[in-house]
Design an enzyme around this catalytic site. Structure first.
Site, PDB file in Angstrom:
ATOM      1  N   CYS A   1       6.359  -7.277   7.151  1.00  0.00           N
ATOM      2  CA  CYS A   1       7.410  -6.761   8.037  1.00  0.00           C
ATOM      3  C   CYS A   1       7.706  -7.838   9.069  1.00  0.00           C
ATOM      4  CB  CYS A   1       6.900  -5.500   8.738  1.00  0.00           C
ATOM      5  SG  CYS A   1       8.137  -4.734   9.823  1.00  0.00           S
TER       6      CYS A   1
ATOM      7  N   CYS B   1       0.681  -3.122  15.161  1.00  0.00           N
ATOM      8  CA  CYS B   1       0.813  -2.776  13.744  1.00  0.00           C
ATOM      9  C   CYS B   1       0.255  -3.879  12.834  1.00  0.00           C
ATOM     10  CB  CYS B   1       2.287  -2.539  13.431  1.00  0.00           C
ATOM     11  SG  CYS B   1       2.582  -2.147  11.704  1.00  0.00           S
TER      12      CYS B   1
ATOM     13  N   CYS C   1       3.471   8.307   1.449  1.00  0.00           N
ATOM     14  CA  CYS C   1       3.979   7.355   2.428  1.00  0.00           C
ATOM     15  C   CYS C   1       4.222   6.048   1.671  1.00  0.00           C
ATOM     16  CB  CYS C   1       2.928   7.174   3.520  1.00  0.00           C
ATOM     17  SG  CYS C   1       3.354   5.930   4.722  1.00  0.00           S
TER      18      CYS C   1
ATOM     19  N   CYS D   1      -1.243   2.134   7.910  1.00  0.00           N
ATOM     20  CA  CYS D   1      -0.483   1.157   7.130  1.00  0.00           C
ATOM     21  C   CYS D   1      -0.885  -0.283   7.395  1.00  0.00           C
ATOM     22  CB  CYS D   1       1.012   1.335   7.381  1.00  0.00           C
ATOM     23  SG  CYS D   1       1.442   1.332   9.111  1.00  0.00           S
TER      24      CYS D   1
ATOM     25  N   CYS E   1       5.801  -5.526  15.801  1.00  0.00           N
ATOM     26  CA  CYS E   1       5.167  -4.577  16.738  1.00  0.00           C
ATOM     27  C   CYS E   1       3.706  -4.984  16.950  1.00  0.00           C
ATOM     28  CB  CYS E   1       5.245  -3.147  16.205  1.00  0.00           C
ATOM     29  SG  CYS E   1       6.933  -2.586  15.960  1.00  0.00           S
TER      30      CYS E   1
ATOM     31  N   GLU F   1       0.842  -1.201   0.000  1.00  0.00           N
ATOM     32  CA  GLU F   1       0.000   0.000   0.000  1.00  0.00           C
ATOM     33  C   GLU F   1       0.868   1.238   0.000  1.00  0.00           C
ATOM     34  OE1 GLU F   1      -2.582  -0.125   3.482  1.00  0.00           O
ATOM     35  OE2 GLU F   1      -2.406  -2.300   3.414  1.00  0.00           O
TER      36      GLU F   1
END
Ligand code: SAH
Length: 348
Positions: free
Chosen positions: A110, A117, A103, A331, A114, A90
């Site tokens: 990832c 997230c 962005c 995100c 976290c 995205e």
């Protein structure tokens, strides 16, 4: 075949000289590309013979726009893009008075883990190449018909976990033959990979470094961010001081406020203590609630109070405006919902 967007001026000059052509052609070709011409046949100052060689050797890896959304509130646009291997990422274009900001994502997924997230939920699939990251900007400029003047590396992925590609991307964005975006208009956000922050400080760049801190002590940070088990806040702050010394740039600390987790007065005071005297700025982010966890947004009163405590200690603090709240702009969330839908369709 290679993705020409992965080639910077030096790379292209080298290939052109190996082909026995004049190296000044490299700059002409990149000028075309970064002005938005993504077909070799349209480059009308390049000899036909070289165009044929380019077509034999290179392709443009331009992701396909799978979906797009535009916020009715503030004009923020979000694009879901698919690379040619089917991987989705995205990117978001935000409109500010000072210009358009994009962005970008730096990895598919990832691996930092976290807890709050959405990008990290399915782990990391792969790194994006510098050309794949820059293609996000080219696509966004093409769709909006507007120039992008600011870049934040705050989409999915940990930029410093994809170090070489990200640095190549930043230099290409900044180059006069590239997108010609000033280094001070580029912000890189990291969860705090200490050795890479030190390395970045030595790159001689003038970009803004943003650190995802989110907690004023290691005990709490470890409950939110697994990377805190690897690097302590002390080590991160030491690396930040090194970055400031080398670059003279003010650091941004991002602090996402989660109700009853990291948003009380004591924690604000603790944050003041650790940041006191540093050339820095704190950006408070009301946490975006995502489906995969139960972190709740702090109340606006609490956010205000938290900010006031920091300000009263002399730490400049701003609250991040929520952009594109009506289009799920935070995100990772859109990609997640697509992957979920794909899974459902396959009956997995
Ligand atoms: N990996 C990088 C950049 C990506 S995220 C980093 O960790 O900094 C950009 C910022 O959004 C980071 O500060 C990240 O911690 C924060 N973030 C991620 N999910 C969020 C959520 N649900 N609500 C608020 N902030 C979030």
């Amino acid at each position: 075949m290679q993705n020409i967007l992965d080639f910077n001026l030096e790379d292209l000059k080298q290939w052109i000289s190996e082909e026995g052509e004049s190296t000044f052609r490299a700059k002409q070709i990149l000028d075309w590309i970064y002005k938005g011409t993504l077909e070799f046949d349209q480059m009308n100052n390049i000899p036909k013979s070289l165009i044929e060689k380019l077509k034999d050797k290179f392709y443009f890896s331009i992701p396909e726009v799978v979906d797009k959304f535009k916020s009715d509130i503030d004009g923020t646009e979000k694009f879901l893009l698919a690379y040619n291997d089917g991987n989705l990422i995205e990117c978001v274009v935000m409109r500010y008075k000072h210009g358009n900001s994009i962005c970008v994502s730096t990895q598919v997924g990832c691996r930092m883990g976290c807890k709050f997230c959405a990008s990290t939920v399915g782990g990391m699939v792969r790194n994006l190449s510098s050309g794949e990251i820059i293609a996000q900007v080219l696509v966004a400029q093409k769709i909006t018909g507007e120039r992008i003047s600011n870049i934040v590396l705050m989409g999915s992925g940990e930029p410093l976990d994809n170090y070489e590609n990200v640095i190549k991307f930043i230099r290409l964005v900044n180059a006069s033959y590239g997108l010609n975006i000033g280094q001070r208009h580029i912000t890189l956000s990291t969860c705090g990979l200490v050795p890479e922050i030190m390395k970045l400080a030595d790159e001689d760049l003038q970009i803004t470094l943003a650190i995802s801190l989110h907690a004023p002590n290691d005990v709490l940070r470890k409950t939110m961010m697994p990377v805190a088990n690897k690097y302590s806040i002390d080590e991160i702050l030491e690396a930040c001081k090194y970055y400031i010394n080398k670059t003279n740039r003010r650091i941004t600390f991002e602090y996402s406020l989660v109700s009853n987790v990291n948003d009380n007065e004591e924690q604000a005071k603790e944050l003041c203590e650790i940041l006191k005297g540093m050339l820095c700025h704190v950006n408070l982010i009301p946490v975006n609630e995502v489906r995969e966890n139960n972190f709740k947004k702090s109340t606006s009163e609490k956010i205000k109070k938290f900010g006031n405590i920091l300000n009263s200690c002399g730490i400049e603090t701003t609250v991040r405006r929520e952009m594109g709240a009506d289009i799920n702009a935070a995100c990772g969330q859109l990609r997640r919902s697509y992957l979920e839908a794909r899974k459902d369709n396959k009956g997995v």
